[in-house]
Design a protein around this motif. Structure first.
Motif, PDB file in Angstrom:
ATOM      1  N   ALA A  95       0.839  -1.206   0.000  1.00  0.00           N
ATOM      2  CA  ALA A  95       0.000   0.000   0.000  1.00  0.00           C
ATOM      3  C   ALA A  95       0.869   1.250   0.000  1.00  0.00           C
ATOM      4  O   ALA A  95       0.568   2.232  -0.710  1.00  0.00           O
ATOM      5  CB  ALA A  95      -0.935  -0.009   1.208  1.00  0.00           C
ATOM      6  N   ASP A  96       1.930   1.219   0.791  1.00  0.00           N
ATOM      7  CA  ASP A  96       2.852   2.364   0.833  1.00  0.00           C
ATOM      8  C   ASP A  96       3.443   2.628  -0.550  1.00  0.00           C
ATOM      9  O   ASP A  96       3.520   3.783  -0.996  1.00  0.00           O
ATOM     10  CB  ASP A  96       3.987   2.104   1.832  1.00  0.00           C
ATOM     11  N   TYR A  97       3.861   1.544  -1.208  1.00  0.00           N
ATOM     12  CA  TYR A  97       4.510   1.698  -2.514  1.00  0.00           C
ATOM     13  C   TYR A  97       3.549   2.288  -3.541  1.00  0.00           C
ATOM     14  O   TYR A  97       3.908   3.200  -4.293  1.00  0.00           O
ATOM     15  CB  TYR A  97       5.054   0.354  -2.995  1.00  0.00           C
ATOM     16  N   ILE A  98       2.331   1.790  -3.562  1.00  0.00           N
ATOM     17  CA  ILE A  98       1.340   2.273  -4.527  1.00  0.00           C
ATOM     18  C   ILE A  98       0.994   3.734  -4.255  1.00  0.00           C
ATOM     19  O   ILE A  98       0.920   4.557  -5.182  1.00  0.00           O
ATOM     20  CB  ILE A  98       0.071   1.392  -4.476  1.00  0.00           C
TER      21      ILE A  98
ATOM     22  N   GLU B 167      -3.328   0.116   5.839  1.00  0.00           N
ATOM     23  CA  GLU B 167      -2.384   1.143   5.403  1.00  0.00           C
ATOM     24  C   GLU B 167      -2.988   2.023   4.316  1.00  0.00           C
ATOM     25  O   GLU B 167      -2.716   3.234   4.263  1.00  0.00           O
ATOM     26  CB  GLU B 167      -1.092   0.502   4.897  1.00  0.00           C
ATOM     27  N   ALA B 168      -3.818   1.445   3.457  1.00  0.00           N
ATOM     28  CA  ALA B 168      -4.486   2.240   2.415  1.00  0.00           C
ATOM     29  C   ALA B 168      -5.341   3.327   3.050  1.00  0.00           C
ATOM     30  O   ALA B 168      -5.398   4.465   2.565  1.00  0.00           O
ATOM     31  CB  ALA B 168      -5.334   1.340   1.525  1.00  0.00           C
ATOM     32  N   ALA B 169      -6.024   2.983   4.150  1.00  0.00           N
ATOM     33  CA  ALA B 169      -6.847   3.964   4.855  1.00  0.00           C
ATOM     34  C   ALA B 169      -5.984   5.085   5.414  1.00  0.00           C
ATOM     35  O   ALA B 169      -6.364   6.266   5.363  1.00  0.00           O
ATOM     36  CB  ALA B 169      -7.623   3.279   5.974  1.00  0.00           C
ATOM     37  N   GLU B 170      -4.826   4.722   5.942  1.00  0.00           N
ATOM     38  CA  GLU B 170      -3.907   5.722   6.486  1.00  0.00           C
ATOM     39  C   GLU B 170      -3.363   6.638   5.396  1.00  0.00           C
ATOM     40  O   GLU B 170      -3.150   7.834   5.615  1.00  0.00           O
ATOM     41  CB  GLU B 170      -2.741   5.025   7.197  1.00  0.00           C
ATOM     42  N   LYS B 171      -3.162   6.084   4.211  1.00  0.00           N
ATOM     43  CA  LYS B 171      -2.561   6.834   3.103  1.00  0.00           C
ATOM     44  C   LYS B 171      -3.590   7.546   2.223  1.00  0.00           C
ATOM     45  O   LYS B 171      -3.225   8.231   1.274  1.00  0.00           O
ATOM     46  CB  LYS B 171      -1.746   5.870   2.220  1.00  0.00           C
ATOM     47  N   GLY B 172      -4.867   7.348   2.519  1.00  0.00           N
ATOM     48  CA  GLY B 172      -5.903   7.957   1.687  1.00  0.00           C
ATOM     49  C   GLY B 172      -6.019   7.314   0.324  1.00  0.00           C
ATOM     50  O   GLY B 172      -6.447   7.951  -0.646  1.00  0.00           O
ATOM     51  N   LEU B 173      -5.667   6.040   0.241  1.00  0.00           N
ATOM     52  CA  LEU B 173      -5.717   5.307  -1.021  1.00  0.00           C
ATOM     53  C   LEU B 173      -7.110   4.687  -1.164  1.00  0.00           C
ATOM     54  O   LEU B 173      -7.546   3.915  -0.305  1.00  0.00           O
ATOM     55  CB  LEU B 173      -4.637   4.220  -1.023  1.00  0.00           C
ATOM     56  N   GLU B 174      -7.818   5.020  -2.244  1.00  0.00           N
ATOM     57  CA  GLU B 174      -9.192   4.543  -2.415  1.00  0.00           C
ATOM     58  C   GLU B 174      -9.245   3.113  -2.936  1.00  0.00           C
ATOM     59  O   GLU B 174      -8.676   2.796  -3.978  1.00  0.00           O
ATOM     60  CB  GLU B 174      -9.963   5.447  -3.382  1.00  0.00           C
TER      61      GLU B 174
END
Length: 340
Positions: A110-113, A143-150
């Motif tokens: 998730a971080d990488y994306i 992690e997606a939630a933390e990064k704002g990744l939809e």
């Protein structure tokens, strides 16, 4: 499983050819658990009856949960190359792994994306019947939630229904996902890539270490894997001498290119070799005594192991290894570092 067997056998052959461990020759006894927890315990008992002193295994997480419980009761040292769920080595302080944890790998993906702005919407297809896949999914979503990744679509399949993915692919397509995250092994991933192509869906594809091996799937059109991204601790295209020697010997013996499962297992055997040397382990030692010695060695902060899948590897008292994955992309039928 075959890659794990081959990686272990190659390491054993090399060690024995160089005089063995403290003058002892190693013998590899490989049992097939068929990714079945009950059969894995039967395989473990077969190995124990045969005089096993150290266990490299199991290959996958669900069997590892079952086997590690037995190994903990017996005080048998266990080092798994690829049992990556959180529960796989939680049964006792004698259980260790060389691979990443599932949630940890999901977080890194998730971080990488997100950090590289690879997608605006992410679709996911995962195996809800597999602890490996669901473990990665949980780490990814958090992690997606933390990064704002939809995450625009999250579609599941199960082990007894993993040949037709058209429904899942259609739902991901309809969600507008421009990247499809696949926290699964390479066999179902190859089918998803094939079926997505037939349906005219061409997003970016991002996988995990279980996808390493997709270029060797029989009857799979490897052109469909072009530009597929994945995280893995090993790439056969690395230019360092250790990797090149391993790949050359592996190809000569087994007629194929090794994947990360083979490399992780090769590292397992050599890590055991180094630890046994350091502790002066003898063939006459009881398995429980060897276990005590190696548990102490692996958790000693001064014990650092340089392998194919990481340098300066250390282990925590929880059995977790410290090393970092590599971001890879498939170009012209081969892996290439994404961060070149």
């Amino acid at each position: 499983g075959n890659a794990v067997k081959n990686g272990a056998q190659l390491a054993v052959n090399e060690i024995n050819a160089n005089g063995g461990v403290n003058g002892m020759q190693l013998e590899l006894n490989f049992q097939d658990d068929e990714h079945d927890p009950e059969k894995s315990v039967n395989a473990y008992n077969t190995l124990k009856d045969a005089g096993m002193k150290l266990l490299v295994g199991t290959v996958t997480s669900a069997p590892c949960v079952a086997v590690s419980a037995e190994a903990a009761k017996d005080n048998m040292f266990l080092l798994t190359p690829s049992g990556s769920s959180l529960d796989a080595i939680s049964a006792g302080d004698n259980c260790f792994r060389v691979c990443f944890t599932d949630p940890g790998q999901g977080k890194i993906a998730a971080d990488y994306i997100a950090d590289n702005s690879l997608a605006t919407k992410v679709g996911i297809i995962y195996d809800s019947s597999d602890v490996y896949s669901t473990g990665i999914l949980d780490g990814f979503k958090a992690e997606a939630a933390e990064k704002g990744l939809e995450i625009s679509a999250e579609e599941a399949f199960t082990a007894d229904a993993k040949t037709d993915f058209s429904v899942q692919i259609q739902k991901v397509m309809d969600s507008g996902a421009d990247l499809l995250f696949l926290p699964i092994y390479y066999t179902p991933a190859s089918l998803i890539l094939t079926q997505a192509n037939k349906m005219g869906y061409t997003p970016k594809f991002f996988g995990v270490d279980g996808m390493d091996g997709i270029l060797t799937v029989k009857n799979f059109d490897t052109k469909l894997a072009e530009n597929v991204m994945l995280l893995t601790p090993f790439t056969a295209d690395a230019t360092d001498e250790k990797t090149q020697n391993f790949v050359k010997k592996y190809k000569e013996k087994f007629g194929e290119t090794p994947n990360q499962f083979a490399a992780d297992t090769y590292d397992c055997v050599y890590a055991l070799y180094e630890a046994c040397k350091a502790k002066g382990v003898k063939a006459s030692d009881k398995a429980a005594d060897i276990c005590e010695a190696l548990t102490a060695q692996f958790t000693d902060s001064s014990f650092k192991f340089d392998g194919l899948t990481g340098t300066g590897m250390t282990w925590k008292t929880t059995g977790e290894v410290s090393k970092s994955p590599k971001g890879m992309v498939i170009k012209n039928g081969a892996y290439e570092g994404m961060d070149k």
